[in-house]
Motif scaffolding. Structure first.
Motif, PDB file in Angstrom:
ATOM      1  N   ASN A 145       0.832  -1.211   0.000  1.00 36.62           N
ATOM      2  CA  ASN A 145       0.000   0.000   0.000  1.00 36.62           C
ATOM      3  C   ASN A 145       0.861   1.253   0.000  1.00 36.62           C
ATOM      4  OD1 ASN A 145      -2.290  -1.675   0.236  1.00 36.62           O
ATOM      5  ND2 ASN A 145      -2.057  -1.761   2.441  1.00 36.62           N
ATOM      6  N   THR A 146       1.944   1.225   0.785  1.00 29.44           N
ATOM      7  CA  THR A 146       2.847   2.376   0.845  1.00 29.44           C
ATOM      8  C   THR A 146       3.537   2.602  -0.493  1.00 29.44           C
ATOM      9  OG1 THR A 146       3.245   1.917   3.188  1.00 29.44           O
ATOM     10  CG2 THR A 146       4.814   3.356   2.077  1.00 29.44           C
ATOM     11  N   LEU A 147       3.952   1.525  -1.136  1.00 27.80           N
ATOM     12  CA  LEU A 147       4.624   1.647  -2.427  1.00 27.80           C
ATOM     13  C   LEU A 147       3.674   2.215  -3.484  1.00 27.80           C
ATOM     14  CD1 LEU A 147       6.594  -1.730  -2.440  1.00 27.80           C
ATOM     15  CD2 LEU A 147       7.538   0.563  -2.120  1.00 27.80           C
ATOM     16  N   ILE A 148       2.431   1.792  -3.460  1.00 26.27           N
ATOM     17  CA  ILE A 148       1.472   2.276  -4.460  1.00 26.27           C
ATOM     18  C   ILE A 148       1.175   3.757  -4.254  1.00 26.27           C
ATOM     19  CG2 ILE A 148      -0.977   2.142  -5.084  1.00 26.27           C
ATOM     20  CD1 ILE A 148      -0.695  -0.878  -5.062  1.00 26.27           C
ATOM     21  N   LYS A 149       1.110   4.200  -3.006  1.00 28.17           N
ATOM     22  CA  LYS A 149       0.878   5.623  -2.751  1.00 28.17           C
ATOM     23  C   LYS A 149       2.014   6.467  -3.316  1.00 28.17           C
ATOM     24  CE  LYS A 149      -1.973   5.155   1.417  1.00 28.17           C
ATOM     25  NZ  LYS A 149      -2.042   5.375   2.885  1.00 28.17           N
ATOM     26  N   TYR A 150       3.218   5.928  -3.312  1.00 25.08           N
ATOM     27  CA  TYR A 150       4.396   6.681  -3.767  1.00 25.08           C
ATOM     28  C   TYR A 150       4.604   6.556  -5.272  1.00 25.08           C
ATOM     29  CZ  TYR A 150       9.190   8.496  -3.725  1.00 25.08           C
ATOM     30  OH  TYR A 150      10.326   9.241  -3.954  1.00 25.08           O
ATOM     31  N   PHE A 151       4.525   5.327  -5.792  1.00 23.17           N
ATOM     32  CA  PHE A 151       4.844   5.078  -7.195  1.00 23.17           C
ATOM     33  C   PHE A 151       3.623   4.993  -8.100  1.00 23.17           C
ATOM     34  CE2 PHE A 151       8.495   3.247  -4.904  1.00 23.17           C
ATOM     35  CZ  PHE A 151       9.553   3.851  -5.580  1.00 23.17           C
ATOM     36  N   GLY A 152       2.427   4.841  -7.509  1.00 24.35           N
ATOM     37  CA  GLY A 152       1.260   4.534  -8.314  1.00 24.35           C
ATOM     38  C   GLY A 152       1.177   3.034  -8.536  1.00 24.35           C
ATOM     39  N   PRO A 153       0.036   2.536  -9.032  1.00 24.14           N
ATOM     40  CA  PRO A 153      -0.149   1.081  -9.152  1.00 24.14           C
ATOM     41  C   PRO A 153       0.563   0.448 -10.344  1.00 24.14           C
ATOM     42  CG  PRO A 153      -2.102   2.235  -9.918  1.00 24.14           C
ATOM     43  CD  PRO A 153      -1.182   3.293  -9.374  1.00 24.14           C
ATOM     44  N   GLU A 154       0.900   1.234 -11.373  1.00 21.68           N
ATOM     45  CA  GLU A 154       1.380   0.646 -12.622  1.00 21.68           C
ATOM     46  C   GLU A 154       2.639  -0.214 -12.464  1.00 21.68           C
ATOM     47  OE1 GLU A 154       0.535   3.813 -12.253  1.00 21.68           O
ATOM     48  OE2 GLU A 154      -1.321   3.909 -13.427  1.00 21.68           O
ATOM     49  N   PRO A 155       3.660   0.236 -11.734  1.00 21.04           N
ATOM     50  CA  PRO A 155       4.887  -0.579 -11.695  1.00 21.04           C
ATOM     51  C   PRO A 155       4.886  -1.678 -10.643  1.00 21.04           C
ATOM     52  CG  PRO A 155       5.269   1.475 -10.540  1.00 21.04           C
ATOM     53  CD  PRO A 155       3.855   1.543 -11.069  1.00 21.04           C
ATOM     54  N   ILE A 156       3.835  -1.772  -9.847  1.00 23.95           N
ATOM     55  CA  ILE A 156       3.836  -2.708  -8.722  1.00 23.95           C
ATOM     56  C   ILE A 156       3.228  -4.047  -9.139  1.00 23.95           C
ATOM     57  CG2 ILE A 156       3.142  -3.086  -6.331  1.00 23.95           C
ATOM     58  CD1 ILE A 156       4.984  -0.666  -6.747  1.00 23.95           C
ATOM     59  N   TYR A 157       3.965  -5.125  -8.862  1.00 17.02           N
ATOM     60  CA  TYR A 157       3.477  -6.485  -9.108  1.00 17.02           C
ATOM     61  C   TYR A 157       3.675  -7.260  -7.815  1.00 17.02           C
ATOM     62  CZ  TYR A 157       3.174 -11.221 -11.046  1.00 17.02           C
ATOM     63  OH  TYR A 157       2.823 -12.535 -11.298  1.00 17.02           O
ATOM     64  N   ALA A 158       2.574  -7.641  -7.179  1.00 14.65           N
ATOM     65  CA  ALA A 158       2.639  -8.281  -5.863  1.00 14.65           C
ATOM     66  C   ALA A 158       2.354  -9.776  -5.959  1.00 14.65           C
ATOM     67  CB  ALA A 158       1.657  -7.622  -4.905  1.00 14.65           C
ATOM     68  N   ILE A 159       3.131 -10.549  -5.218  1.00 13.61           N
ATOM     69  CA  ILE A 159       2.909 -11.991  -5.094  1.00 13.61           C
ATOM     70  C   ILE A 159       2.677 -12.277  -3.607  1.00 13.61           C
ATOM     71  CG2 ILE A 159       3.848 -14.297  -5.462  1.00 13.61           C
ATOM     72  CD1 ILE A 159       5.646 -13.132  -7.621  1.00 13.61           C
ATOM     73  N   PRO A 160       1.426 -12.443  -3.190  1.00  9.62           N
ATOM     74  CA  PRO A 160       1.155 -12.587  -1.761  1.00  9.62           C
ATOM     75  C   PRO A 160       1.364 -14.015  -1.248  1.00  9.62           C
ATOM     76  CG  PRO A 160      -0.900 -12.590  -2.972  1.00  9.62           C
ATOM     77  CD  PRO A 160       0.196 -12.381  -3.986  1.00  9.62           C
ATOM     78  N   SER A 161       1.655 -14.089   0.031  1.00  9.49           N
ATOM     79  CA  SER A 161       1.556 -15.331   0.798  1.00  9.49           C
ATOM     80  C   SER A 161       0.375 -15.162   1.747  1.00  9.49           C
ATOM     81  CB  SER A 161       2.846 -15.573   1.589  1.00  9.49           C
ATOM     82  OG  SER A 161       3.921 -15.889   0.735  1.00  9.49           O
TER      83      SER A 161
END
Length: 417
Positions: free
Chosen positions: A93-109
């Motif tokens: 969530n913190t990364l998306i607030k800073y970078f926006g959603p486009e570059p974020i790719y999450a792999i959850p456990s």
């Protein structure tokens, strides 16, 4: 972040649990094996195998200082290690607030919340979930209800004892607290006791095995005879607030909140906030609020009420209406504005209307003829609805009872179209 420079590369955020590297999916392990640079906490970095050749960067303090470092490495497609599900109260969530959603790719456990619910057999969709990590612990108070199920992420090993104290103070001392430590790993531990027992144990047996900092609390709420459960709103009883008489009365407040139409994440400006009752009810229903009040003693009341009623993040602007609106650009943009005081200020209604977005709501109450005249003119110009609200309360009259009429309130609602 330089908004003019386009982001390059991708930030892969990999959730890792207490079962460590071996618990990751084959895709997550492959990404880590090929990574050139990895960011993560000390605990997570230590889970990487010795064969990993990436440059490994441990988080620095404060956490926000890491974000420009990640940005500098975007061309290398950095990988970020996080706990469990990064998008559930996590670093994602913190990364998306800073970078926006486009570059974020999450792999959850699996998140610790999901693991805890599965261990105790709790239906997760029926639980309130909050985090006390980096948040004021008083947030808990807004979620106390009879027979509720509450899951709280802890700040550290001292949080369970603090929660137990707050539960006992609120009359929820027989609520069952299950403290879950290091879920999913070999050192997993779940301890269940009443809040009263947790509080007594922390006081009388300080030498017992300490709670691991990595814990969360499952609270099966039970309201005791001394509890005074409050609804989320609208229309909390007047005596739930500290006030000097300048309060929007409960019945009027219920209509006011209904007209404001709170929603999760919505922003309210409460102008002439008095004791903060409208702001606080808006926040208890999931929104954010700014209380504008020039009187210093009332600002102190607002702060106390916000803490007591579980919304300690209420923003208080101790300024006159003119001063606050002169610097409106530095306030969060409002979705709704309530004018409870100062309605006769020239141009106030028009200025507030212009600040609202499409579908934004302007609500105002007044008990004076001068204020009513302002509202009538505005209504004739902008439309909306204008109502007169009259309330009578039953009060003692000697040995009998009778009706006491509160001052009629002229109530305006306008929705920007």
């Amino acid at each position: 972040m330089n908004e003019q420079a386009p982001l390059k590369g991708r930030i892969t955020v990999i959730g890792i649990g207490e079962d460590g590297y071996d618990g990751l999916s084959s895709i997550a392990r492959q990404i880590l094996e090929n990574a050139r640079i990895i960011f993560g906490g000390l605990r997570h970095i230590a889970m990487l195998p010795g064969s990993n050749t990436a440059t490994q960067n441990k988080w620095i303090t404060p956490f926000e200082a890491n974000l420009p470092l990640i940005e500098d490495c975007l061309e290398q497609n950095p990988v970020v290690l996080a706990s469990g599900d990064p998008m559930y109260f996590g670093v994602g969530n913190t990364l998306i607030k800073y970078f926006g959603p486009e570059p974020i790719y999450a792999i959850p456990s699996p998140s610790s919340i999901s693991l805890a619910a599965s261990r105790l057999g709790w239906p997760l969709a029926e639980c309130d979930v909050i985090t006390l990590h980096g948040r004021a612990p008083e947030t808990l108070r807004a979620h106390l209800r009879p027979h509720g199920k509450l899951i709280a992420l802890s700040a550290d090993g001292t949080t369970p004892a603090l929660v137990a104290v707050m539960l006992c103070e609120a009359g929820f001392d027989q609520s069952r607290m299950s403290v879950c430590e290091r879920l999913g790993g070999s050192e997993e531990r779940i301890t269940t006791q009443t809040a009263q027992t947790w509080q007594a144990t922390a006081t009388s047996m300080p030498d017992i095995k300490p709670i691991d900092p990595l814990n969360l609390i499952m609270i099966d709420l039970e309201a005791g005879p001394n509890a005074k459960p409050l609804p989320k709103g609208p229309g909390l009883p007047d005596d739930a607030f500290i006030h000097d008489g300048m309060i929007t009365k409960s019945e009027i407040r219920a209509q006011t909140i209904s007209s404001l139409a709170p929603f999760n994440g919505g922003v309210l400006w409460d102008i002439g906030a008095g004791c903060g009752s409208v702001s606080i009810e808006w926040m208890r229903m999931g929104g954010h609020a700014v209380a504008i009040e020039r009187d210093a003693e009332r600002c102190a009341m607002i702060k106390k009420n916000a803490i007591r009623l579980g919304v300690p993040t209420l923003v208080i602007e101790p300024k006159s209406i003119e001063e606050a609106l002169a610097f409106a650009d530095r306030l969060p943009k409002p979705d709704a504005i309530f004018i409870g005081g100062g309605i006769t200020n020239d141009g106030l209604l028009e200025q507030c209307w212009e600040m609202l977005p499409l579908h934004g709501r302007l609500v105002a109450n007044t008990v004076t003829l001068e204020g009513e005249e302002k509202l009538l003119r505005f209504y004739n110009n902008k439309g909306g609805t204008l109502s007169r609200l009259s309330i009578s309360r039953l009060v003692p009259r000697g040995s009998f009872k009778g009706w006491s009429n509160l001052a009629p309130v002229t109530h305006y609602l306008g929705v920007k179209a």
